[in-house]
Design a protein around this motif. Structure first.
Motif, PDB file in Angstrom:
ATOM      1  N   GLY A  26       0.854  -1.114   0.030  1.00 46.48           N
ATOM      2  CA  GLY A  26       0.020  -0.090  -0.032  1.00 46.48           C
ATOM      3  C   GLY A  26       1.074   1.249  -0.009  1.00 46.48           C
ATOM      4  N   LYS A  27       0.353   2.266  -0.613  1.00 41.26           N
ATOM      5  CA  LYS A  27       1.212   3.522  -0.440  1.00 41.26           C
ATOM      6  C   LYS A  27       0.525   4.716   0.370  1.00 41.26           C
ATOM      7  CE  LYS A  27       1.034   5.442  -4.322  1.00 41.26           C
ATOM      8  NZ  LYS A  27       1.178   6.369  -5.603  1.00 41.26           N
ATOM      9  N   VAL A  28       1.194   5.131   1.406  1.00 40.94           N
ATOM     10  CA  VAL A  28       0.611   6.287   2.205  1.00 40.94           C
ATOM     11  C   VAL A  28       1.535   7.712   1.801  1.00 40.94           C
ATOM     12  CG1 VAL A  28       0.613   7.009   4.706  1.00 40.94           C
ATOM     13  CG2 VAL A  28       0.132   4.557   3.776  1.00 40.94           C
ATOM     14  N   SER A  29       0.776   8.636   1.795  1.00 37.37           N
ATOM     15  CA  SER A  29       1.406   9.985   1.326  1.00 37.37           C
ATOM     16  C   SER A  29       1.190  10.946   2.163  1.00 37.37           C
ATOM     17  CB  SER A  29       0.952  10.365  -0.073  1.00 37.37           C
ATOM     18  OG  SER A  29       1.135   9.118  -1.016  1.00 37.37           O
ATOM     19  N   ILE A  30       1.747  11.918   2.441  1.00 38.94           N
ATOM     20  CA  ILE A  30       1.574  13.174   3.041  1.00 38.94           C
ATOM     21  C   ILE A  30       1.573  14.418   2.139  1.00 38.94           C
ATOM     22  CG2 ILE A  30       1.984  12.451   5.674  1.00 38.94           C
ATOM     23  CD1 ILE A  30       4.847  13.871   5.432  1.00 38.94           C
ATOM     24  N   VAL A  31       0.766  14.909   1.933  1.00 37.25           N
ATOM     25  CA  VAL A  31       0.681  16.045   1.243  1.00 37.25           C
ATOM     26  C   VAL A  31       0.294  17.501   1.781  1.00 37.25           C
ATOM     27  CG1 VAL A  31      -0.916  17.196  -0.803  1.00 37.25           C
ATOM     28  CG2 VAL A  31      -0.357  14.611  -0.383  1.00 37.25           C
ATOM     29  N   GLY A  32       1.123  18.330   1.278  1.00 37.14           N
ATOM     30  CA  GLY A  32       1.078  20.002   1.852  1.00 37.14           C
ATOM     31  C   GLY A  32       1.992  20.910   1.197  1.00 37.14           C
ATOM     32  N   ALA A  33       1.303  22.081   0.832  1.00 38.96           N
ATOM     33  CA  ALA A  33       2.129  22.963   0.036  1.00 38.96           C
ATOM     34  C   ALA A  33       3.452  23.592   1.076  1.00 38.96           C
ATOM     35  CB  ALA A  33       1.250  24.013  -0.214  1.00 38.96           C
TER      36      ALA A  33
END
Ligand code: ASP
Ligand code: MG
Length: 425
Positions: free
Chosen positions: A348-355
Motif C-alpha cells: 500500500g502507499k501512504v502519502s503526506i501532502v501539503g504545500a
C-alpha cells in the motif's frame, strides 16, 4: 446572480427518494436567484451493473458498444431528475452529453474533452429552465460516436461545462461533507479541510484519496474554476478547491504544513532482480512496460553491489496491470540478462501532502519517525515538492495513516466525518 453548475454523484441519486431530495435542492438554488445547470451520474451502482451485464454477454465487449451501454445510466438519471423538478413546478430540460456540446476525441472508455459548445444549455437557462446534463459522456469529433470519459468522469463534465458557461462555481455533491485530512473510514479523527489548492488536491487524488476525478481538478486548475465539494445530504459548507494564493489568504498565520494523508491499496510492486549495471538496461525494462501501455508510479534502483556489478530495480504499478507487465518483462529476460522477477501486490502507499512542506525542513524525518514508532517498515520512498510517499505492507496501511495523521496534528477532537450515502459517488 450568476450561473451555478451542480454535479450530483450516484449515491445522491440512488433511488426515487434521492432524486426527489436532489430535485428540491436544485429548485432551492434556482429560487435563490441563480441560473442552474446540473450534471448527474448514473443512479447508485448502475454503471457497475451495466458493466457486469456486458461481461455476461461477452467477455470482451467492443469499446464502442460498451460506451453506448454505459451512457444509458446517466440518461436514466437525467430524465427522472427532470421529471422530479417538473413535479415541483419548475421547468427542467435534460440533455445527453452530445446534446450539451461535450466534444471529445475518439478514445472509447477514456475519451478526453477537446471542446465544449453548450449552446443548447445556454438557451435553456436563458429561457428560465433548469438544464440537466448526463455526466461522463460526450461525442467524438471525428467518428461522431458516443464516448465516455472514464470512471468517475461526471466530475470532469461538470467542471468543463462550468468553464464553458463561465459559471461562478462548480459544486460537486457526494455523500461526504467535503475533503478530509484522511479517509474517515480508516482515520476516525479526520477533519474537514475548509480550503485546499488545486495542486494539493491533485496530489491527494493521484495518491489514492477518492475525492475528485483527477482530470476534473486538472481542468479546474487550468481555467481557475473554483470547486465546492460538499454533501447532498446536509446543508453544511464543504471544501473549496481554489488556487494556492486564495488558500494562503484565508489561512491563519500558523498555516498547516501538511494538509492531508492519502492512501492507496490498489498498487503492486515488481522487482527486477540482478540487472547488469550498464547503460541502456533501465531504458529497455521501462520501454517494455511502456509499450504494454502501463502507467508506472514509483521507481527505485539500488546501488549495484561492487562484487557483482548487479543491481535491483523496483517499481510500482496498478495491480490490475501486474500480469501484463510480468509477461512483457519475462520476454526481456534473456536480452537484458537479469536474474529474475518478483511480484508483490500486498503493498500500500501512504502519502503526506501539503504545500507548506516545500519551505519547512524536517517533514520527512517527522513522518518516518512516526512510522517507526508505529512499527511500520518502509519499502520505498518517493517525493515531490509538496508530497512524501512511502510504500508499506498492505496490512500496515491503516497504522501508517493513523501515525502520520497524529504526527502532524491533523486530528480533531470530535468525530467530524459523516458518511451519508452508499458506495456510489
Ligand atoms: N457513472 C460513472 C461511474 O460510475 C461516471 C460517474 O459517476 O462520474 O463511473
Ligand atoms: Mg458512479
Amino acid at each position: 446572480m450568476g450561473i451555478v453548475v451542480q454535479k450530483y454523484g450516484g449515491s445522491s441519486v440512488a433511488d426515487a427518494a434521492g432524486i426527489k431530495r436532489v430535485a428540491q435542492r436544485i429548485v432551492n438554488t434556482k429560487k435563490a436567484g441563480h441560473q442552474v445547470v446540473v450534471v448527474v451520474s448514473a443512479m447508485g451502482d448502475t454503471t457497475d451493473e451495466l458493466i457486469d451485464l456486458a461481461n455476461e454477454v461477452s467477455p470482451l465487449p467492443p469499446a464502442r458498444e460498451l460506451d453506448m451501454l454505459l451512457t444509458a445510466g446517466e440518461r436514466m438519471s437525467m430524465a427522472v431528475l427532470a421529471m422530479a423538478i417538473h413535479d415541483l413546478g419548475h421547468e427542467a430540460r435534460s440533455f445527453t452529453g452530445s446534446q450539451a456540446g461535450v466534444i471529445t476525441d475518439a478514445e472509447h472508455g477514456k475519451a478526453k474533452i477537446i471542446d465544449v459548445t453548450p449552446g443548447r444549455i445556454q438557451t435553456a437557462i436563458d429561457e428560465g429552465a433548469i438544464a440537466i446534463v448526463a455526466g461522463f459522456q460526450g461525442v467524438s469529433q471525428t467518428t461522431k460516436d458516443i464516448t465516455t470519459l472514464g470512471r468517475g468522469g461526471s466530475d470532469t463534465t461538470a467542471v468543463a461545462l462550468a468553464v464553458a458557461l463561465r459559471a461562478d462555481v462548480c459544486e460537486i455533491y457526494s455523500d461526504v461533507d467535503g475533503i478530509f485530512t484522511a479517509d474517515p473510514r480508516i482515520e476516525p479523527h479526520a477533519r474537514k479541510v475548509p480550503r485546499i489548492s488545486y495542486e494539493e488536491t491533485l496530489e491527494m487524488a493521484a495518491q489514492g484519496a477518492k475525492i475528485l476525478h483527477l482530470r476534473c481538478v486538472e481542468y479546474a486548475r487550468r481555467y481557475d474554476m473554483p470547486i465546492h465539494v460538499r454533501s447532498s445530504f446536509s446543508e453544511k459548507e464543504g471544501t473549496w478547491v481554489v488556487k494556492a494564493e486564495d488558500v494562503a489568504q484565508e489561512e491563519s498565520m500558523e498555516a498547516a504544513i501538511i494538509t492531508g494523508v492519502a492512501h492507496d491499496r490498489s498498487q503492486a510492486k515488481i522487482t527486477v532482480v540482478g540487472v547488469p549495471d550498464k547503460p541502456g538496461e533501465a531504458a529497455a525494462i521501462f520501454r517494455a512496460v511502456a509499450d504494454a501501455q502501463i502507467n508506472i508510479d514509483m521507481i527505485v534502483q539500488n546501488v549495484s553491489a561492487a562484487a557483482t556489478s548487479l543491481t535491483d530495480i523496483s517499481f510500482t504499478l496498478p495491480s490490475g496491470e501486474g500480469q501484463t507487465a510480468m509477461t512483457a518483462l519475462d520476454r526481456l529476460k534473456a536480452e537484458v540478462g537479469f536474474d529474475g522477477l518478483q511480484y508483490d501486490d500486498s503493498i500500500g502507499k501512504v502519502s503526506i501532502v501539503g504545500a507548506g512542506m516545500s519551505s519547512s525542513p524536517g517533514i520527512s524525518a517527522r513522518f518516518f519517525e512516526a512510522l517507526s514508532e508505529a512499527g511500520v517498515n518502509i519499502e520505498m520512498i518517493s517525493t515531490s515538492e509538496i508530497r512524501v510517499s512511502v510504500v508499506v505492507a498492505e496490512s500496515q496501511v491503516q497504522d501508517a495513516v493513523n501515525a502520520a495523521h497524529a504526527a502532524f496534528d491533523l486530528g480533531s477532537d470530535e468525530i467530524e466525518a459523516v458518511v451519508y450515502g452508499g458506495t456510489g459517488r
